[in-house]
Motif scaffolding. Sequence first.
Motif, mmCIF file in Angstrom:
data_model
loop_
_atom_site.group_PDB
_atom_site.id
_atom_site.type_symbol
_atom_site.label_atom_id
_atom_site.label_comp_id
_atom_site.label_asym_id
_atom_site.label_seq_id
_atom_site.Cartn_x
_atom_site.Cartn_y
_atom_site.Cartn_z
ATOM 1 N N GLU A 178 5.386 5.832 2.009
ATOM 2 C CA GLU A 178 5.608 3.795 3.245
ATOM 3 C C GLU A 178 5.447 3.182 2.812
ATOM 4 O OE1 GLU A 178 2.194 4.241 6.541
ATOM 5 O OE2 GLU A 178 1.895 6.046 5.873
ATOM 6 N N VAL A 179 5.700 1.230 3.125
ATOM 7 C CA VAL A 179 6.062 0.732 2.291
ATOM 8 C C VAL A 179 4.932 0.161 2.015
ATOM 9 C CG1 VAL A 179 7.961 0.043 2.880
ATOM 10 C CG2 VAL A 179 6.320 -1.164 4.061
ATOM 11 N N PRO A 180 4.553 -0.711 1.158
ATOM 12 C CA PRO A 180 3.057 -0.986 0.188
ATOM 13 C C PRO A 180 2.508 -2.000 0.574
ATOM 14 C CG PRO A 180 4.919 -1.281 -1.668
ATOM 15 C CD PRO A 180 5.880 -0.507 -0.516
ATOM 16 N N PHE A 181 3.185 -2.641 1.803
ATOM 17 C CA PHE A 181 2.594 -3.949 2.695
ATOM 18 C C PHE A 181 1.417 -3.815 2.859
ATOM 19 C CE2 PHE A 181 7.244 -4.870 3.515
ATOM 20 C CZ PHE A 181 7.295 -5.362 2.254
ATOM 21 N N PHE A 182 0.477 -4.422 3.020
ATOM 22 C CA PHE A 182 -1.236 -4.721 3.846
ATOM 23 C C PHE A 182 -1.338 -5.969 4.263
ATOM 24 C CE2 PHE A 182 -0.751 -1.272 0.084
ATOM 25 C CZ PHE A 182 -1.518 -1.155 -0.037
ATOM 26 N N ILE A 183 -2.064 -5.647 5.415
ATOM 27 C CA ILE A 183 -2.387 -7.207 5.807
ATOM 28 C C ILE A 183 -3.921 -7.447 5.174
ATOM 29 C CG2 ILE A 183 -2.669 -7.711 8.237
ATOM 30 C CD1 ILE A 183 -0.051 -6.552 8.617
ATOM 31 N N TYR A 184 -4.125 -8.786 5.178
ATOM 32 C CA TYR A 184 -6.066 -9.814 5.516
ATOM 33 C C TYR A 184 -6.255 -9.815 6.694
ATOM 34 C CZ TYR A 184 -10.008 -11.866 4.227
ATOM 35 O OH TYR A 184 -11.331 -11.752 4.375
ATOM 36 N N PRO A 185 -6.731 -9.259 7.784
ATOM 37 C CA PRO A 185 -6.412 -10.707 8.630
ATOM 38 C C PRO A 185 -7.442 -10.369 8.552
ATOM 39 C CG PRO A 185 -6.799 -7.671 9.657
ATOM 40 C CD PRO A 185 -7.066 -7.744 7.754
ATOM 41 N N TYR A 186 -7.783 -12.323 9.393
ATOM 42 C CA TYR A 186 -9.037 -13.086 9.044
ATOM 43 C C TYR A 186 -9.397 -14.245 10.358
ATOM 44 C CZ TYR A 186 -6.360 -16.467 7.027
ATOM 45 O OH TYR A 186 -5.312 -17.382 6.904
ATOM 46 N N PHE A 231 -2.010 -12.537 4.149
ATOM 47 C CA PHE A 231 -3.219 -13.194 4.538
ATOM 48 C C PHE A 231 -2.619 -13.497 5.993
ATOM 49 C CE2 PHE A 231 -4.075 -13.469 0.122
ATOM 50 C CZ PHE A 231 -4.743 -12.506 -0.378
ATOM 51 N N PHE A 232 -3.589 -13.034 6.958
ATOM 52 C CA PHE A 232 -2.838 -13.102 8.523
ATOM 53 C C PHE A 232 -4.111 -13.202 9.582
ATOM 54 C CE2 PHE A 232 -2.170 -11.740 13.454
ATOM 55 C CZ PHE A 232 -0.879 -11.923 13.133
ATOM 56 N N PRO A 233 -3.686 -14.946 9.944
ATOM 57 C CA PRO A 233 -4.638 -15.497 10.713
ATOM 58 C C PRO A 233 -4.927 -15.004 12.344
ATOM 59 C CG PRO A 233 -3.172 -17.103 10.183
ATOM 60 C CD PRO A 233 -2.834 -15.939 9.797
ATOM 61 N N GLY A 234 -5.749 -13.879 12.196
ATOM 62 C CA GLY A 234 -5.510 -13.235 13.038
ATOM 63 C C GLY A 234 -5.961 -11.956 13.825
ATOM 64 N N ARG A 235 -5.476 -11.065 14.216
ATOM 65 C CA ARG A 235 -5.748 -9.423 14.610
ATOM 66 C C ARG A 235 -4.770 -7.957 14.129
ATOM 67 N NH1 ARG A 235 -8.250 -10.671 19.405
ATOM 68 N NH2 ARG A 235 -6.556 -9.488 19.951
ATOM 69 N N TYR A 236 -5.563 -7.599 13.429
ATOM 70 C CA TYR A 236 -4.265 -6.641 13.226
ATOM 71 C C TYR A 236 -4.345 -5.449 13.495
ATOM 72 C CZ TYR A 236 -1.156 -3.354 11.206
ATOM 73 O OH TYR A 236 0.252 -2.905 10.520
ATOM 74 N N GLU A 237 -4.326 -5.302 14.738
ATOM 75 C CA GLU A 237 -4.617 -4.024 16.203
ATOM 76 C C GLU A 237 -4.106 -2.690 15.700
ATOM 77 O OE1 GLU A 237 -3.753 -5.574 20.654
ATOM 78 O OE2 GLU A 237 -6.148 -6.785 19.769
ATOM 79 N N GLN A 238 -4.641 -1.732 15.436
ATOM 80 C CA GLN A 238 -4.207 -0.594 15.121
ATOM 81 C C GLN A 238 -4.394 0.531 16.314
ATOM 82 O OE1 GLN A 238 -4.929 -1.465 11.107
ATOM 83 N NE2 GLN A 238 -3.158 -0.317 10.219
ATOM 84 N N ARG A 241 3.863 -0.524 10.097
ATOM 85 C CA ARG A 241 3.882 0.011 8.571
ATOM 86 C C ARG A 241 2.948 -1.231 7.627
ATOM 87 N NH1 ARG A 241 10.008 0.978 7.023
ATOM 88 N NH2 ARG A 241 9.044 2.078 6.056
ATOM 89 N N ALA A 242 2.133 -1.801 8.328
ATOM 90 C CA ALA A 242 1.358 -1.985 6.959
ATOM 91 C C ALA A 242 0.130 -1.979 7.517
ATOM 92 C CB ALA A 242 1.403 -4.005 6.994
ATOM 93 N N LYS A 243 -0.650 -1.460 6.151
ATOM 94 C CA LYS A 243 -1.977 -1.030 6.310
ATOM 95 C C LYS A 243 -2.870 -2.664 6.021
ATOM 96 C CE LYS A 243 -1.431 3.377 3.850
ATOM 97 N NZ LYS A 243 -0.575 3.787 5.415
ATOM 98 N N ASN A 244 -4.737 -2.575 6.701
ATOM 99 C CA ASN A 244 -5.001 -2.862 6.597
ATOM 100 C C ASN A 244 -5.419 -3.045 5.299
ATOM 101 O OD1 ASN A 244 -7.923 -4.261 7.605
ATOM 102 N ND2 ASN A 244 -7.898 -4.497 9.084
ATOM 103 N N ILE A 245 -5.539 -3.684 4.483
ATOM 104 C CA ILE A 245 -6.670 -3.948 3.858
ATOM 105 C C ILE A 245 -8.244 -3.654 3.221
ATOM 106 C CG2 ILE A 245 -6.704 -6.575 3.051
ATOM 107 C CD1 ILE A 245 -5.013 -3.943 0.941
ATOM 108 N N LEU A 246 -8.627 -4.280 4.251
ATOM 109 C CA LEU A 246 -10.295 -3.604 4.282
ATOM 110 C C LEU A 246 -10.682 -2.360 5.097
ATOM 111 C CD1 LEU A 246 -11.126 -6.940 6.217
ATOM 112 C CD2 LEU A 246 -11.851 -6.670 3.835
#
Length: 199
Positions: free
Chosen positions: A31-39, A162-169, A190-195
Amino acid sequence: MTPHELTRQEAHLFAVLSGERFLKMEGLSNEVPFFIYPYEPEHALDVAKANKRVKNRLASQGVEVREINLYDLSVEVLKERGDWDEVLEVEPELDKGEFTEMLQSMLNPQKQLAPAIRERLADGGFDIVFLTGIGEVFPYIRSHNVLNNLQSVIVGRPMLMFFPGRYEQSDTLGSSLVLFSKLKDDQYYRAKNILEQEP
């Protein structure tokens, strides 16, 4: 988010980002090594300070972060192409919709932004890419469009947005980016939640 929670998240970010597993992109199963930090958007200033502290701590461990701020990048691209003065001139005259359309055509993620980001990463002198400024460029740049166009640009290194909002999975509905916790930006799988990543 309480100050205590932010401190805990900052410690988690540092632990994950400085780990061999993250840096070597292990366990991603192609998978692509993309991560999201939602806040939460109201904590943007505190998160920006935490981002800086994490970068400094990583640098002291020999881990180099290259930060791409989409707002700064947009201004640079417009200035490089000689469009900046025109944008400032017409902005008061155009209604919001027309202005957004104009910027969308000038800052197309595939034609303008992805090549500009590729250029800024060409030297390869970094271990992680931080993507920031997501809220500042809405609505003329959508985060899922940028992510889709970066899959061929950021290769061989992990990227954290760094994403100002929610990443709903959701297994049934897929995953979606909800900007400012209000606006569904679109589905992005394709991204994963870093938390949720193990250090």
